[in-house]
Design an enzyme around this catalytic site. Structure first.
Site, PDB file in Angstrom:
ATOM      1  N   ASP A 100       0.843  -1.190   0.000  1.00  0.00           N
ATOM      2  CA  ASP A 100       0.000   0.000   0.000  1.00  0.00           C
ATOM      3  C   ASP A 100       0.883   1.248   0.000  1.00  0.00           C
ATOM      4  O   ASP A 100       1.886   1.324   0.707  1.00  0.00           O
ATOM      5  CB  ASP A 100      -0.910  -0.006   1.240  1.00  0.00           C
ATOM      6  N   ILE A 101       0.503   2.233  -0.801  1.00  0.00           N
ATOM      7  CA  ILE A 101       1.304   3.450  -0.943  1.00  0.00           C
ATOM      8  C   ILE A 101       1.273   4.311   0.326  1.00  0.00           C
ATOM      9  O   ILE A 101       2.170   5.126   0.548  1.00  0.00           O
ATOM     10  CB  ILE A 101       0.820   4.247  -2.172  1.00  0.00           C
ATOM     11  N   ASN A 124     -12.879  -3.201   2.614  1.00  0.00           N
ATOM     12  CA  ASN A 124     -13.791  -2.068   2.739  1.00  0.00           C
ATOM     13  C   ASN A 124     -14.741  -2.072   1.542  1.00  0.00           C
ATOM     14  O   ASN A 124     -14.308  -2.276   0.410  1.00  0.00           O
ATOM     15  CB  ASN A 124     -13.012  -0.756   2.783  1.00  0.00           C
ATOM     16  N   GLN A 146     -14.362   2.398   1.327  1.00  0.00           N
ATOM     17  CA  GLN A 146     -13.714   2.006   0.074  1.00  0.00           C
ATOM     18  C   GLN A 146     -13.431   3.244  -0.763  1.00  0.00           C
ATOM     19  O   GLN A 146     -14.335   4.020  -1.068  1.00  0.00           O
ATOM     20  CB  GLN A 146     -14.606   1.032  -0.711  1.00  0.00           C
ATOM     21  N   HIS A 177     -10.264  -5.320  -3.323  1.00  0.00           N
ATOM     22  CA  HIS A 177      -8.931  -5.552  -2.759  1.00  0.00           C
ATOM     23  C   HIS A 177      -9.048  -5.980  -1.312  1.00  0.00           C
ATOM     24  O   HIS A 177      -9.910  -5.512  -0.575  1.00  0.00           O
ATOM     25  CB  HIS A 177      -8.034  -4.309  -2.877  1.00  0.00           C
ATOM     26  N   LEU A 178      -8.144  -6.860  -0.943  1.00  0.00           N
ATOM     27  CA  LEU A 178      -8.043  -7.345   0.432  1.00  0.00           C
ATOM     28  C   LEU A 178      -6.820  -6.687   1.064  1.00  0.00           C
ATOM     29  O   LEU A 178      -5.697  -6.854   0.570  1.00  0.00           O
ATOM     30  CB  LEU A 178      -7.873  -8.873   0.414  1.00  0.00           C
ATOM     31  N   HIS A 179      -7.053  -5.930   2.128  1.00  0.00           N
ATOM     32  CA  HIS A 179      -5.921  -5.370   2.878  1.00  0.00           C
ATOM     33  C   HIS A 179      -5.333  -6.484   3.752  1.00  0.00           C
ATOM     34  O   HIS A 179      -6.079  -7.205   4.427  1.00  0.00           O
ATOM     35  CB  HIS A 179      -6.384  -4.245   3.804  1.00  0.00           C
TER      36      HIS A 179
HETATM   37  P1  AMP Z   1      -9.685   1.366   0.351  1.00  0.00           P
HETATM   38  O1  AMP Z   1      -9.730   2.703   1.046  1.00  0.00           O
HETATM   39  O2  AMP Z   1     -10.113   0.205   1.167  1.00  0.00           O
HETATM   40  O3  AMP Z   1     -10.408   1.445  -0.999  1.00  0.00           O
HETATM   41  O4  AMP Z   1      -8.153   1.102   0.037  1.00  0.00           O
HETATM   42  C1  AMP Z   1      -7.468   1.700  -1.020  1.00  0.00           C
HETATM   43  C2  AMP Z   1      -6.017   1.664  -0.661  1.00  0.00           C
HETATM   44  O5  AMP Z   1      -5.267   1.907  -1.828  1.00  0.00           O
HETATM   45  C3  AMP Z   1      -5.598   2.717   0.366  1.00  0.00           C
HETATM   46  O6  AMP Z   1      -5.073   2.086   1.521  1.00  0.00           O
HETATM   47  C4  AMP Z   1      -4.551   3.539  -0.383  1.00  0.00           C
HETATM   48  O7  AMP Z   1      -3.491   3.947   0.446  1.00  0.00           O
HETATM   49  C5  AMP Z   1      -4.091   2.567  -1.450  1.00  0.00           C
HETATM   50  N1  AMP Z   1      -3.534   3.166  -2.652  1.00  0.00           N
HETATM   51  C6  AMP Z   1      -4.000   4.248  -3.345  1.00  0.00           C
HETATM   52  N2  AMP Z   1      -3.233   4.470  -4.418  1.00  0.00           N
HETATM   53  C7  AMP Z   1      -2.259   3.501  -4.418  1.00  0.00           C
HETATM   54  C8  AMP Z   1      -1.156   3.209  -5.281  1.00  0.00           C
HETATM   55  N3  AMP Z   1      -0.889   3.927  -6.375  1.00  0.00           N
HETATM   56  N4  AMP Z   1      -0.363   2.153  -4.956  1.00  0.00           N
HETATM   57  C9  AMP Z   1      -0.611   1.428  -3.853  1.00  0.00           C
HETATM   58  N5  AMP Z   1      -1.639   1.647  -3.014  1.00  0.00           N
HETATM   59  C10 AMP Z   1      -2.453   2.674  -3.288  1.00  0.00           C
END
Ligand code: AMP
Ligand code: ZN
Length: 114
Positions: free
Chosen positions: A31-32, A87, A94, A100-102
């Site tokens: 995750d970024i 989420n 979300q 996506h699975l965290h």
């Molecule tokens: P959600 O809020 O459950 O939809 O999770 C989306 C996740 O994507 C968040 O934790 C962000 O930090 C992550 N995210 C957004 N852009 C990127 C990216 N370019 N590379 C990796 N993770 C990302």
């Protein structure tokens, strides 16, 4: 592929990501904006918008996601445990419309979540 989808672009290699796992159907990357010392996102390569859209003919991908998470957690050294989170929708927090699975670990998690 959904042309406006961030995670489809990562799966296609159009946007860089720090990959930690990949197979025919799944991809995992850091995750970024990590919320724990280890924070990885595991996604299906194919575009599925959310958990709310996956059941039915796509349901098998859920088993793949969940059953691959422990393998990735072990690979990342999370021997003491980890948390998995999906989420769903605005109230679920979300922000990216591709399932996506965290996978979070490396510290003790709190419950209940915020
Ligand atoms: P959600 O809020 O459950 O939809 O999770 C989306 C996740 O994507 C968040 O934790 C962000 O930090 C992550 N995210 C957004 N852009 C990127 C990216 N370019 N590379 C990796 N993770 C990302
Ligand atoms: Zn997508």
């Amino acid at each position: 592929m959904a042309s406006d989808c961030l995670f489809c672009k990562i799966a296609a290699g159009e946007i860089p990501a720090k990959k930690v796992y990949e197979d025919a159907n799944l991809l995992a990357f850091h995750d970024i904006d990590p919320k724990a010392p280890t924070h990885v996102l595991l996604i299906p390569r194919r575009h599925i918008s959310s958990l709310a859209a996956v059941c039915g003919e796509d349901a098998g991908i859920l088993a793949e996601l969940l059953c691959t998470a422990p393998t990735i957690a072990a690979q990342l050294g999370l021997a003491n445990g980890f948390r998995t989170v999906i989420n769903t929708g605005p109230d679920g927090g979300q922000t990216v419309g591709h399932l996506h699975l965290h996978i979070l670990g490396g510290r003790s998690m709190h419950w209940p979540p915020g």
